[in-house]
Motif scaffolding. Structure first.
Motif, mmCIF file in Angstrom:
data_model
loop_
_atom_site.group_PDB
_atom_site.id
_atom_site.type_symbol
_atom_site.label_atom_id
_atom_site.label_comp_id
_atom_site.label_asym_id
_atom_site.label_seq_id
_atom_site.Cartn_x
_atom_site.Cartn_y
_atom_site.Cartn_z
ATOM 1 N N MET A 29 0.836 -1.186 0.000
ATOM 2 C CA MET A 29 0.000 0.000 0.000
ATOM 3 C C MET A 29 0.875 1.241 0.000
ATOM 4 S SD MET A 29 -1.479 0.189 3.908
ATOM 5 C CE MET A 29 -2.403 -1.325 3.689
ATOM 6 N N GLY A 30 0.354 2.312 -0.588
ATOM 7 C CA GLY A 30 1.104 3.557 -0.641
ATOM 8 C C GLY A 30 0.463 4.534 -1.611
ATOM 9 N N THR A 31 1.137 5.662 -1.815
ATOM 10 C CA THR A 31 0.647 6.732 -2.681
ATOM 11 C C THR A 31 1.365 6.696 -4.023
ATOM 12 O OG1 THR A 31 0.235 8.113 -0.727
ATOM 13 C CG2 THR A 31 0.309 9.224 -2.859
ATOM 14 N N ILE A 32 0.591 6.779 -5.120
ATOM 15 C CA ILE A 32 1.169 6.782 -6.460
ATOM 16 C C ILE A 32 1.985 8.059 -6.652
ATOM 17 C CG2 ILE A 32 0.673 6.792 -8.936
ATOM 18 C CD1 ILE A 32 -0.019 4.179 -7.699
ATOM 19 N N GLU A 33 3.249 7.895 -7.037
ATOM 20 C CA GLU A 33 4.106 9.049 -7.298
ATOM 21 C C GLU A 33 4.265 9.311 -8.794
ATOM 22 O OE1 GLU A 33 7.866 8.512 -5.262
ATOM 23 O OE2 GLU A 33 7.141 9.723 -3.593
ATOM 24 N N TYR A 34 4.453 8.253 -9.564
ATOM 25 C CA TYR A 34 4.727 8.439 -10.995
ATOM 26 C C TYR A 34 4.343 7.173 -11.745
ATOM 27 C CZ TYR A 34 7.334 9.153 -15.338
ATOM 28 O OH TYR A 34 7.679 9.268 -16.659
ATOM 29 N N VAL A 35 3.715 7.357 -12.913
ATOM 30 C CA VAL A 35 3.359 6.242 -13.782
ATOM 31 C C VAL A 35 4.225 6.340 -15.028
ATOM 32 C CG1 VAL A 35 1.536 5.089 -15.059
ATOM 33 C CG2 VAL A 35 1.002 6.237 -12.912
ATOM 34 N N GLY A 36 5.147 5.394 -15.211
ATOM 35 C CA GLY A 36 6.039 5.397 -16.355
ATOM 36 C C GLY A 36 5.583 4.425 -17.423
ATOM 37 N N ILE A 37 6.377 4.322 -18.483
ATOM 38 C CA ILE A 37 6.030 3.425 -19.587
ATOM 39 C C ILE A 37 6.059 1.970 -19.145
ATOM 40 C CG2 ILE A 37 6.774 2.604 -21.851
ATOM 41 C CD1 ILE A 37 7.729 5.344 -22.489
ATOM 42 N N LYS A 38 7.008 1.611 -18.295
ATOM 43 C CA LYS A 38 7.145 0.213 -17.873
ATOM 44 C C LYS A 38 6.732 -0.017 -16.428
ATOM 45 C CE LYS A 38 10.244 -3.756 -18.043
ATOM 46 N NZ LYS A 38 9.651 -4.338 -16.846
ATOM 47 N N THR A 39 7.023 0.913 -15.547
ATOM 48 C CA THR A 39 6.762 0.702 -14.118
ATOM 49 C C THR A 39 6.007 1.883 -13.529
ATOM 50 O OG1 THR A 39 8.878 1.692 -13.467
ATOM 51 C CG2 THR A 39 8.852 -0.694 -13.864
ATOM 52 N N THR A 40 5.414 1.617 -12.372
ATOM 53 C CA THR A 40 4.747 2.645 -11.582
ATOM 54 C C THR A 40 5.445 2.735 -10.231
ATOM 55 O OG1 THR A 40 2.600 2.352 -12.661
ATOM 56 C CG2 THR A 40 2.585 3.298 -10.459
ATOM 57 N N GLN A 41 5.693 3.960 -9.781
ATOM 58 C CA GLN A 41 6.396 4.182 -8.523
ATOM 59 C C GLN A 41 5.384 4.532 -7.438
ATOM 60 O OE1 GLN A 41 9.311 7.214 -9.317
ATOM 61 N NE2 GLN A 41 10.218 6.077 -11.023
ATOM 62 N N ILE A 42 5.473 3.804 -6.315
ATOM 63 C CA ILE A 42 4.560 3.994 -5.190
ATOM 64 C C ILE A 42 5.380 4.310 -3.945
ATOM 65 C CG2 ILE A 42 2.782 2.905 -3.757
ATOM 66 C CD1 ILE A 42 2.138 1.083 -6.118
ATOM 67 N N ARG A 43 4.973 5.336 -3.204
ATOM 68 C CA ARG A 43 5.622 5.673 -1.948
ATOM 69 C C ARG A 43 4.865 5.002 -0.807
ATOM 70 N NH1 ARG A 43 10.541 7.056 -1.247
ATOM 71 N NH2 ARG A 43 10.293 8.472 -3.040
ATOM 72 N N ALA A 44 5.516 4.028 -0.167
ATOM 73 C CA ALA A 44 4.869 3.245 0.878
ATOM 74 C C ALA A 44 4.738 4.061 2.159
ATOM 75 C CB ALA A 44 5.678 1.970 1.145
ATOM 76 N N LEU A 45 3.901 3.565 3.087
ATOM 77 C CA LEU A 45 3.699 4.262 4.359
ATOM 78 C C LEU A 45 4.987 4.343 5.166
ATOM 79 C CD1 LEU A 45 0.241 2.793 5.451
ATOM 80 C CD2 LEU A 45 0.721 5.063 4.515
ATOM 81 N N GLY A 46 5.847 3.347 5.007
ATOM 82 C CA GLY A 46 7.112 3.342 5.732
ATOM 83 C C GLY A 46 8.139 4.295 5.156
ATOM 84 N N GLY A 47 7.842 4.920 4.013
ATOM 85 C CA GLY A 47 8.750 5.875 3.401
ATOM 86 C C GLY A 47 9.527 5.329 2.226
ATOM 87 N N GLU A 48 9.610 4.004 2.100
ATOM 88 C CA GLU A 48 10.366 3.425 1.002
ATOM 89 C C GLU A 48 9.565 3.505 -0.299
ATOM 90 O OE1 GLU A 48 8.055 -0.107 2.683
ATOM 91 O OE2 GLU A 48 8.983 1.758 3.380
ATOM 92 N N GLN A 49 10.279 3.416 -1.426
ATOM 93 C CA GLN A 49 9.628 3.459 -2.729
ATOM 94 C C GLN A 49 9.436 2.047 -3.267
ATOM 95 O OE1 GLN A 49 11.603 4.975 -6.434
ATOM 96 N NE2 GLN A 49 10.150 6.660 -6.228
ATOM 97 N N ILE A 50 8.220 1.763 -3.733
ATOM 98 C CA ILE A 50 7.894 0.456 -4.303
ATOM 99 C C ILE A 50 7.774 0.623 -5.819
ATOM 100 C CG2 ILE A 50 6.264 -1.465 -4.318
ATOM 101 C CD1 ILE A 50 5.339 -0.556 -1.548
ATOM 102 N N ILE A 51 8.475 -0.206 -6.577
ATOM 103 C CA ILE A 51 8.423 -0.174 -8.040
ATOM 104 C C ILE A 51 7.677 -1.423 -8.511
ATOM 105 C CG2 ILE A 51 9.745 0.060 -10.161
ATOM 106 C CD1 ILE A 51 10.207 2.335 -8.211
#
Length: 360
Positions: A208-230
């Motif tokens: 779970m987290g907040t959508i930061e950026y939607v790219g051509i291949k991946t989407t970047q999500i900022r998790a509640l713990g602060g880490e970035q999920i790809i």
């Protein structure tokens, strides 16, 4: 002086060369004056108007039409000379390349402006514009491919075998890069279907987290713990996504356990009491409260209500106040909450029974 001007070099006199050079210099001065005077005034006028299309048209004239005018003057000046067929053929090729280059750039700019205009009308449009980079890259590849095909066809080159070869090569590349193409098509699904957007809070499987950026291949999500999920786009479109930003209200269900031995009359007061406590709050809608069922060690009451806000902190503040009020009212009425207990019966030799409660 006339003898010098009448001297011939490469089938042209010096006078003809000076005439061509004069046309080029005079034309350049004329176009520069056009840009400095007329276009500057048009830009000042467009800046006062509320729309953006007039700004784009004037800017396009400055960026694309003016360079083509420069080349047109050079082309006309050169054709005042007596040129060989090879030189004329080279100039024709150069002209087609220059014109096609600026026309393709103009088409790309028009597509970009149209997309930005449509996206800006949507909710959170300024955030979505950041996602246009990937889409525009695909559009530009398509535009420039068509432009190159047009040039080759214009030069008399047979393009059908080339396109057929690219088709066979494209199939081979597609088979070798299925995952990449899957993510690419999923990007288009996300962009046009909009299951989520930048800034939305979502859950995907156990992430779970907040959508930061939607790219051509991946989407970047900022998790509640602060880490970035790809996460790959195809993984997202194939998953069940919970989009909490689009939630209008929250349905809350919780339960209370009252101990056995509570008088019936007191039990009947609990449901209206819970309804009154929940209805006190402005951002709540009461749904139901019931004496639901008998548990092994308690009498279970179940409560359902709605919080008319998607904000999680608002929900927790309301639930906390409800919990405090229930506890206070139960204290006043001497209603005891149940906790897990067992009774163990011990039989003695004389037949007497002794029952001792055991607390889990």
């Amino acid at each position: 002086m006339n003898d010098f001007l009448d001297q011939v070099y490469y089938n042209n006199t010096v006078r003809q060369y000076f005439t061509a050079l004069g046309v080029i210099i005079g034309g350049a001065i004329l176009v520069l004056a056009l840009k400095k005077v007329i276009i500057k005034r048009l830009q000042a006028w467009a800046a006062k108007t509320p729309g953006t299309w007039d700004d784009f048209i004037i800017e396009s004239i400055s960026r694309f039409v003016v360079p083509i005018l420069h080349w047109t003057i050079v082309y006309w000046a050169i054709h005042l000379l007596d040129l060989s067929k090879r030189t004329e053929h080279f100039i024709q090729i150069a002209t087609s390349v220059v014109v096609t280059y600026f026309v393709l750039r103009l088409i790309s700019s028009i597509v970009m402006v149209v997309l930005k205009s449509e996206v800006r009308k949507q909710e959170s449009g300024d955030i979505k514009i950041k996602q246009l980079g990937g889409l525009m890259m695909i559009v530009n590849v398509f535009i420039w491919f068509l432009g190159i095909v047009f040039l080759l066809s214009n030069w008399g080159i047979e393009v059908t075998p080339i396109i057929a070869g690219l088709g066979i090569g494209g199939i081979a590349v597609a088979l070798a890069a299925q995952n990449i193409l899957g993510d690419l098509f999923s990007y288009f699904v996300i962009f046009f279907d909009r299951p989520f957007e930048a800034g939305d809070f979502i859950t995907v499987d156990d992430k779970m987290g907040t959508i930061e950026y939607v790219g051509i291949k991946t989407t970047q999500i900022r998790a509640l713990g602060g880490e970035q999920i790809i996460i790959g786009n195809s993984n997202l479109t194939n998953s069940r996504i919970h989009n909490y930003k689009r939630m209008v209200q929250r349905r809350i269900i919780f339960s209370l356990d009252v101990e056995y031995g509570t008088p019936t009359q007191t039990l009947r007061q609990i449901v209206p009491l819970l309804r009154t406590i929940i209805q006190k709050h402005k951002l709540t809608t009461f749904d139901r409260a019931h004496f639901a069922y008998y548990k092994d060690w308690s009498l279970r009451f179940e409560v359902v209500y709605f919080v008319l806000s998607a904000d999680f902190n608002t929900y927790m503040d309301i639930q906390q106040e409800i919990n405090f009020e229930i506890y206070e009212e139960f204290e006043k009425r001497k209603i005891n909450f149940a906790f897990p207990t067992q009774s163990m019966v011990i039989r003695r030799e004389g037949g007497e029974k002794n029952s001792n409660p055991i607390i889990d």
